[in-house]
Design an enzyme around this catalytic site. Sequence first.
Site, mmCIF file in Angstrom:
data_model
loop_
_atom_site.group_PDB
_atom_site.id
_atom_site.type_symbol
_atom_site.label_atom_id
_atom_site.label_comp_id
_atom_site.label_asym_id
_atom_site.label_seq_id
_atom_site.Cartn_x
_atom_site.Cartn_y
_atom_site.Cartn_z
ATOM 1 C CG ASP A 482 39.744 32.000 36.813
ATOM 2 O OD1 ASP A 482 39.499 32.974 37.384
ATOM 3 O OD2 ASP A 482 40.072 30.854 36.729
ATOM 4 C CD GLU A 676 41.195 29.867 42.945
ATOM 5 O OE1 GLU A 676 41.866 29.622 41.691
ATOM 6 O OE2 GLU A 676 40.549 30.761 43.257
HETATM 7 C C1 BGC Z 1 39.889 34.220 44.106
HETATM 8 C C2 BGC Z 1 39.691 35.264 44.821
HETATM 9 C C3 BGC Z 1 40.805 35.678 45.878
HETATM 10 C C4 BGC Z 1 42.094 35.562 44.917
HETATM 11 C C5 BGC Z 1 43.654 35.746 45.750
HETATM 12 C C6 BGC Z 1 41.143 34.363 43.378
HETATM 13 O O1 BGC Z 1 41.303 33.425 42.432
HETATM 14 O O2 BGC Z 1 38.562 34.196 43.337
HETATM 15 O O3 BGC Z 1 38.414 35.411 45.535
HETATM 16 O O4 BGC Z 1 40.800 36.437 46.807
HETATM 17 O O5 BGC Z 1 42.174 34.498 44.102
HETATM 18 O O6 BGC Z 1 44.542 35.860 44.970
HETATM 19 C C1 BGC Z 2 39.005 30.883 40.183
HETATM 20 C C2 BGC Z 2 37.522 30.863 39.494
HETATM 21 C C3 BGC Z 2 36.724 31.812 40.181
HETATM 22 C C4 BGC Z 2 37.169 33.137 40.250
HETATM 23 C C5 BGC Z 2 36.392 34.270 40.750
HETATM 24 C C6 BGC Z 2 39.453 32.101 39.979
HETATM 25 O O1 BGC Z 2 40.666 32.285 40.639
HETATM 26 O O2 BGC Z 2 39.777 30.144 39.386
HETATM 27 O O3 BGC Z 2 37.094 29.505 39.856
HETATM 28 O O4 BGC Z 2 35.262 31.977 39.531
HETATM 29 O O5 BGC Z 2 38.476 32.963 40.804
HETATM 30 O O6 BGC Z 2 36.570 33.973 42.028
#
Ligand code: BGC
Ligand code: BGC
Length: 788
Positions: A482, A676
């Site tokens: 991830d 998230e």
């Molecule tokens: C997300 C990104 C986001 C980043 C910020 C990732 O988990 O996928 O799109 O910009 O977190 O820390």
């Molecule tokens: C998330 C994933 C996601 C990835 C890419 C991560 O922060 O946990 O679910 O696919 O970012 O955006």
Amino acid sequence: MDLEIAETDLSTPESDMLAFPVVLSALLPLMPSGAVHLKGRVLDALGTALPEVVVELVEPESILPRMSTGTGLDGTFALDSGETDAVAPRLDGAGRLVVELSRAAAVRLELLSVAGHLVAVRTLDLPAGRTVIDHPGSMLPASSTGVHVARVREGRSVLAQGLVARLGAGEEWTRWVSQTPARRSAATAGSRLELRREGFLRKILPLEGLSADLRDIVLERDPLEDRIDSVMAKMELADKLGQMTQGVLGTGDAALGTMRLGSLLSGGGEPLPDYDALQDIALGTPRGIPMIYGIDAVHGTAKLEGATIFPHHIGLGATRDSSLVRRIGEITATEMLASGTDWAFSPCIAVPQDDRWGRTYEGFGETPELAALLGAAEIRGLQGAGKTWSVLACAKHFLADGGTTWGTGTQNTALDQGDALIDMEAVRRTHLPGYVAAVREGVGSVMASYSSIAGKRNHANGELLTGVLKKELGFDGFVVSDWLAIGQIHPLDYEASVRDAVNAGVDMGMEPNQHKEFILALNRLVTNGDVSMARIDDAVRRILRTKFRLGRMDAPRLPVFFTDPVGSPAHRAVGREAVRRSLVVLVNDSVLGKPALPLPTEGVIAVHGSHSDDAGLQCGGWTMGWQGAAGAVTGATTILSGMRSVFGSERIATGATRITGAKAAVFVLGEQPYAEMRGDLEDRDFDDFPVDAATAALMASYRSAGVPVVTVFVSGRARPVPTLLGASDAFVAAWLPGSEGAGVADVLSGTFAPTGILPVSWPSPGQTLVNHGDGKVPFRPYGFGLTW
Ligand code: BGC
Ligand code: BGC
């Protein structure tokens, strides 16, 4: 001996019963039956014994294997249920179930609603000899009426099943409509053995019986491996390390060439790429291996202007419809390809146990059945089972991301990226089945979870990533980490983090803006022997295998569409269908003797509420941006405009004050978007969904005028809503419906009767952890849904 449960012998007129067995056979999949004693030996074409072959016994129409094992060093395997077929049921002339036992045995008698929800269960310790099971209906709670399914099981085997109908007090009948066939023909037609091993063609052996010595079974090597060999033979270490690395749009673009990256992504925040221009860079490298491009297409291609945005997974869980979810996967694949991307970080098959978690809506619901059934269906749609329009799917987040314990969250949250403090049995029971189904479906990639299990980070857990996922389940695609998760393993020692992740089984590092550091660290680790060349080759082989299967090695350009599929009417119609199928009616009280829903067919309907005319709020997180946002979404229909089109504009009125003369008032309210890291809720916020004073006053003014108030609740999770319930006559959970708001009007208007049932238990105030089967009594149980 007659059982105590055999009560009054009610005779039912034959004609009343005719329809039921037909209905029943459509409702019940064939259940496993009969004892299993299978063994054999697996060899390759040269006669060499093959260890680590996954051997699964699969029953017809079942998404999960009934039993599975792996071959040992000598290639042998044995599947043994340990049962002896001591229980032999049969039906007597009066349609009663007679069980003849050669030994004493414990059987379970279960009553299920026709939707499959367990209503009552009793364990019967049957003695050796003859027992008659007649009227299981006595087990039903006093208030239950209607038709239920009765099952007798021993272990996982269903020995017999039938119907119990209770029309009113004392009016009850039972009909046993199926029973286990006699031992010799115990294998239900269609039972088969499936054998899988990385590098070999999958073999499917139809079974004639469940007791057999199958002797030597030969697996053929997959000719695709030769093509991978010939690519790998020309690769230098730099090519291999590049393939194992995923950069992010922007800083990663040039590195596709200079560092030979295998993939790029747009995270929640990055825009869509110019696929062709980036692919040109990859094709211009010495080996010219095509790149693949990933985005979070978790509810349609929600990064693309004008795309069809589907309900988030929790809403799809309410439909229980795998064919609908498969179609959604297919549509998402075509719209993704049109957006210039070919790898979906979807399906999320988390099984969220705590609704306070901000990613609850990314899972299909709180049970492993939903993750397995609907996760596999989405993979089937995205990866297209051989269709031209297919993308790579990614089952995530492995493992137990939905099982973290309150207070263990990192990132300043309580649950997200936390630690699942549960034992391996619970992990396997609740969180693993989705992956069993995903791997059987041929998912090409799996994303590791930020979270931990019992103190051990998933990204560094070789027992799970390699032992369980790759060996035990036979996953032959690749594991991606991830977003920057590798560095979290040892926050002060990046190289050790990379070592532990890759050695545990991570094949590709999602290392946005850090691709170079990742490659340099991996290079040092290989040079000093901390990561073996065999591990690197294994990772690269898995990545290339997946790129070949996707078709990208042969066709590095994305397919071109003759007519633009993006947001087409046909796609939006499926989105709208998904919305109306996902709505769950939790309350529908009567006002002046008439149920609040469906809405009146004449007169003005008032529509109010923060979420009534805002597509961004309807879509939730992972829409256009990372966390989602209020506001317009190109091409989307809000719930209010959907109401106007279904009811006719002249029948819909809105405004800040009460619409005098309205026949009913609909309030569309709900949560602000989140994703998230930001969506976890503290108890004080979770316990009652707040209603602002003006809205509360408006709701009250309708009710005091005798006008029914219907609340449509837009949310990413089930949560206590005592204030809203107190203010409404009907309450409808709409989840995060996406771009097709008219699907809500389809149900409210009565055009379509509701069919959605809860994919999660809906908690009462004070209930933070309540799940199907835990014995607690929620406000509305898993599987609940009213209709008319
Ligand atoms: C997300 C990104 C986001 C980043 C910020 C990732 O988990 O996928 O799109 O910009 O977190 O820390
Ligand atoms: C998330 C994933 C996601 C990835 C890419 C991560 O922060 O946990 O679910 O696919 O970012 O955006």
